[in-house]
Design an enzyme around this catalytic site. Structure first.
Site, PDB file in Angstrom:
ATOM      1  N   SER A 115       0.827  -1.201   0.000  1.00 48.83           N
ATOM      2  CA  SER A 115       0.000   0.000   0.000  1.00 48.83           C
ATOM      3  C   SER A 115       0.868   1.261   0.000  1.00 48.83           C
ATOM      4  CB  SER A 115      -0.968  -0.041   1.189  1.00 48.83           C
ATOM      5  OG  SER A 115      -1.978   0.927   1.072  1.00 48.83           O
ATOM      6  N   ASP A 132     -10.166  -5.537  -3.244  1.00 42.39           N
ATOM      7  CA  ASP A 132      -9.568  -4.476  -2.434  1.00 42.39           C
ATOM      8  C   ASP A 132     -10.481  -3.248  -2.459  1.00 42.39           C
ATOM      9  OD1 ASP A 132      -7.904  -2.316  -1.509  1.00 42.39           O
ATOM     10  OD2 ASP A 132      -6.141  -3.503  -2.013  1.00 42.39           O
ATOM     11  N   HIS A 159      -7.310  -6.090   0.865  1.00 43.90           N
ATOM     12  CA  HIS A 159      -6.131  -5.264   1.156  1.00 43.90           C
ATOM     13  C   HIS A 159      -5.383  -5.734   2.409  1.00 43.90           C
ATOM     14  CE1 HIS A 159      -4.048  -1.539   0.097  1.00 43.90           C
ATOM     15  NE2 HIS A 159      -4.020  -1.160   1.353  1.00 43.90           N
TER      16      HIS A 159
END
EC number: 3.1.2.12
Length: 286
Positions: A150, A229, A263
């Protein structure tokens, strides 16, 4: 530079450690994790892989949730994980939101006050931390790789592309690929850390723009992205990275869209072995 051991525990034959030190770049006390594989000979040295965590994380999340240690020991990789930002600097507003300030250093060198004194994660990762590793641990000279998740995926790609002589291998999980156009970068971190100079200052830390302009030795970047995600289309935008690589033959982005994954660290743990093998292959050949 003096470092202090905070903790260590045996894991898959090696040792998972956490250290702290006084950072000259960030002007505060910082911690970093370090996994050292089991030494098979007194003279054995290791390739070093940096892992950059995402928003809200510290040096602890990755070492507790990803299960990387088994594969790091198999691939003979020393894995180093810094914290995600300075801590304890008491800058007004640095704890008001999860995506700005503490836990959200974004791996840039801030140029705007009051952030510029402490928020220098780019220089910390590219200068201070490599020096600490060189001075204190059995690493193979010049053999660094970098990956992350991320915000940390954004950091890994941008730092790796800007420093090809330092970081030989790059990969990422669900990276923020075009932070200049992502709410996390555009509306908060880039705006307040770097000011309004979008073309020059923002572009130095935007993975899509760096892939387009990259002119160094050929790079192969492995990117895994979950199709479920929640941040996929609004914040991460992996298609921008793939399109940029299509326009630049010096950068090969292998984008793997993983069906049904989100995620989380469950996603990371599922594909972590592939990433460590990716880095070991490139570092062994470098």
């Amino acid at each position: 530079m003096t470092i202090e051991l905070v903790s260590k525990t045996r894991c898959f034959g090696g040792l998972q450690k956490v250290y702290k030190h006084e950072s000259s770049e960030l002007n505060c006390t910082m911690k970093f994790s370090l996994y050292e594989p089991e030494q098979r000979a007194d003279t054995e040295r290791f390739h070093v892989l940096f892992y950059l965590s995402g928003l809200t994380c510290t040096e602890e999340n990755f070492i507790q949730k990803s299960g990387f240690q088994k594969y790091a020991n198999e691939q003979r990789l020393m894995v180093v994980g810094p914290d995600t930002s300075p801590r304890g600097c008491n800058i007004p507003g640095d704890r008001d939101a999860y995506d700005f300030g503490e836990g959200a250093g974004f791996y840039v060198d801030a140029t705007k006050e009051p952030w510029s004194k402490h928020y220098r994660m780019y220089s910390y990762v590219t200068k201070e931390l490599p020096t600490l590793i060189r001075q204190n641990f059995p690493f193979i000279s010049g053999k660094f790789g970098i990956f992350g998740h991320s915000m940390g995926g954004h950091g890994a790609i941008s730092i790796g592309l800007r420093n090809p002589n330092l970081f030989k291998s790059i990969s990422a999980f669900a990276p923020i690929c075009n932070p200049s156009n992502s709410p996390w970068g555009r509306d908060k971190t880039f705006k307040f850390y770097l000011g309004e100079d979008i073309q020059d200052e923002w572009g130095k830390y935007d993975s899509k723009e760096l892939v387009l302009s990259y002119a160094g030795p050929p790079r192969k970047i492995l990117v895994d992205q979950g199709t479920e995600d929640d941040f996929l289309s609004s914040h991460l935008m992996p298609e921008t990275l793939k399109d940029a690589a299509t326009a630049n033959s010096n950068v090969d982005v292998e984008l793997r869209m993983q069906e049904g994954y989100n995620h989380s660290y469950f996603f990371i743990a599922t594909f972590i072995e592939d990433h460590l093998k990716h880095h070991a292959h490139i570092l062994n050949a470098a």
